[in-house]
Design an enzyme around this catalytic site. Structure first.
Site, mmCIF file in Angstrom:
data_model
loop_
_atom_site.group_PDB
_atom_site.id
_atom_site.type_symbol
_atom_site.label_atom_id
_atom_site.label_comp_id
_atom_site.label_asym_id
_atom_site.label_seq_id
_atom_site.Cartn_x
_atom_site.Cartn_y
_atom_site.Cartn_z
ATOM 1 N N GLU A 253 0.800 -1.230 0.000
ATOM 2 C CA GLU A 253 0.000 0.000 0.000
ATOM 3 C C GLU A 253 0.830 1.275 0.000
ATOM 4 O OE1 GLU A 253 -3.020 -0.263 3.053
ATOM 5 O OE2 GLU A 253 -4.208 -1.648 1.849
ATOM 6 N N GLU B 216 -5.898 -8.129 -0.116
ATOM 7 C CA GLU B 216 -6.586 -7.749 1.118
ATOM 8 C C GLU B 216 -8.040 -7.478 0.786
ATOM 9 O OE1 GLU B 216 -5.048 -4.690 3.634
ATOM 10 O OE2 GLU B 216 -2.957 -5.309 3.375
#
Length: 473
Positions: free
Chosen positions: A261, A365
């Site tokens: 991320e 995720e």
């Protein structure tokens, strides 16, 4: 000669699978775990369903040069043909207040909001004692046995750079980790061994990068001014960290994720620097890694379409990691149960069109949660948008009491939806290479816990079981 930095007691605890080989500068040697491809790793392409590209070889067991037992063996995973069905081991080596709120509450200091302040704002010996207890107990081999029984074939292990024991001989940059408290490395080694023992493939993920790659507590440091991508010394430290992992334990790692991320949304400089980091890290890792180890990159919040043509040839096997949550904005929270399912289905075209001509693609995720109600999900001391306790004014959507926490308070209607939502998200992800649920366990958030979903019945014990086989029509 490199100094040996693993404590003898810690290594012995790992069992006979871990040995030291003479003449390797005290390097931890992992044998028969690379599953090396007979081809040149630099010649293939990490492709999606379009062009294939790689043939996986089965691993064979060999004895170590010292006569010790070999490591557990596991056939190499064929990402072109098999589906990843995995879970994240969240909150273990990178603390997140919402996953383990007790660790933060017991400090008695509300200013401790992440792993950075956990080390900065309390006595280091106390912090190390508490963290050691956490590393020893939050995940155990029993968890891996449960995962195996539930059909899980991958674990993604979030790791902070501060837990990787670089020495001055491993880098030309800095080696300090202050104020982070190091010490998790031996427990990572245990996890890799447990995974192999239970037929589970491993993804080691740089979840906390030097300087923070996004400013969220899940990077290790909650800050409005993250510095990873705009500070060359931080990028260099991350590169050295990736090389160290690949060189020292690459034989036990199936996939090495270069960064979790990264905040590509922070501007063109961040986006371009993250791209350059991925290119440089891929080259550096390939120079030292086992030939069959796969590399994973992330879409940096830019969407997979922004990565068309990136790292598609001459770099060996590469996977794209994209994350998908429907709960961190007002429009998402306003969706009905049916709309959440419909939006998930609408992602199929985007994912498959990218993967067809680019990289294998995994939804690395996602969760069953559709609210941000979980205590401290938005950060310690920060409320939820759902019930309008957030730091900025939001619409009131209802009480949080029946959407998170202990599932004993969940309605039958909600549990039925949770099963539908689990099925639609796994169905969508399996239109490409597969999925990795966030997370296996949480102290008080059953809507996020795969383990509690299994116990509650909204996640099936066999991930191929379907109550809604035509969920996307």
């Amino acid at each position: 000669m490199r100094c040996c930095f693993w404590a003898t007691a810690s290594l012995l605890a790992l069992g006979p699978a871990w040995t030291r080989a003479a003449g390797q500068q005290c390097r931890l040697q992992v044998n028969a775990a690379t599953g090396a491809d007979s081809g040149d790793s630099s010649s293939g392409t990490g492709t999606g369903s379009g062009s294939g590209g790689h043939t996986s070889a089965s691993e064979t067991s060999t004895a170590t040069s010292t006569g010790a037992s070999s490591t557990p063996t596991l056939a190499a995973f064929d990402y072109a043909k098999e589906k990843v069905r995995g879970v994240n081991l969240g909150g273990w080596f990178v603390l997140e207040p919402w996953i383990t709120p007790s660790l933060f509450e017991e400090t008695g200091n509300e200013d401790i909001v992440d792993e950075y302040t956990y080390g900065q704002l309390q006595d280091q010996d106390t912090a190390l004692e508490k963290l050691t207890q956490h590393w020893e107990t939050w995940y155990t081999e029993d968890d891996f046995a449960e995962m195996e029984a539930a059909g899980i074939n991958h674990v993604r292990i979030p790791l902070g750079y501060w837990s990787v024991p670089l020495t001055s001989s491993d880098t030309q940059g800095y080696t300090h980790t202050d104020p982070y408290v190091p010490g998790a490395w031996p427990y990572l080694l245990k996890a890799l061994n447990w995974a192999k023992m239970h037929n589970i493939h491993t993804i080691v993920d740089l979840h906390g990068a030097p300087g923070s790659q996004n400013g969220y507590d899940n990077s290790g440091q909650r800050t409005g001014n993250p510095q990873f991508a705009v500070t060359p010394t931080n990028v260099s430290r991350a590169l050295d960290t990736m090389v160290f992992i690949a060189k020292e334990i690459g034989g036990m790692v199936d996939v090495l994720e270069l960064l979790n991320e990264g905040a590509g949304f922070r501007g063109d400089d961040w986006a371009s620097n993250i791209r350059q980091y991925f290119q440089d890290a891929t080259t550096a890792v390939r120079n030292v890694a086992p030939t069959d180890m796969t590399i994973m990159i992330g879409d940096a919040f830019l969407g997979v379409q922004s990565w068309d043509g990136f790292l598609t040839s001459g770099v060996g096997k590469v996977i794209m990691d994209t994350h998908d949550y429907q709960l961190f904005s007002e429009p998402e929270l306003e969706r009905s149960f049916d709309e959440h399912v419909s939006v998930a289905c609408s992602n199929i075209e985007t994912l498959t069109s990218y993967a067809h001509d680019n990289l294998w693609t995994v939804v690395g995720e996602w969760s069953n949660a559709i609210t941000d109600c979980t205590l401290w999900l938005n950060g310690r001391g920060i409320g939820a948008r759902w019930d309008a306790t957030y730091v900025t004014p939001t619409s009131y959507h209802g009480s949080c009491s029946s959407y998170t926490g202990n599932s004993d308070g969940f309605s039958d209607e909600y549990k039925t939806f949770l099963r539908r939502y689990w099925e639609v998200q796994t169905y969508v992800a399996e239109q490409v290479t597969g999925w990795i649920y966030w997370t296996w366990k949480a102290e008080n958030a059953d809507d996020w816990s795969y383990q509690r979903g299994l116990a509650g019945g909204w996640i099936p014990q066999d991930p191929t079981d379907r109550l809604y086989p035509n969920i996307c029509g």
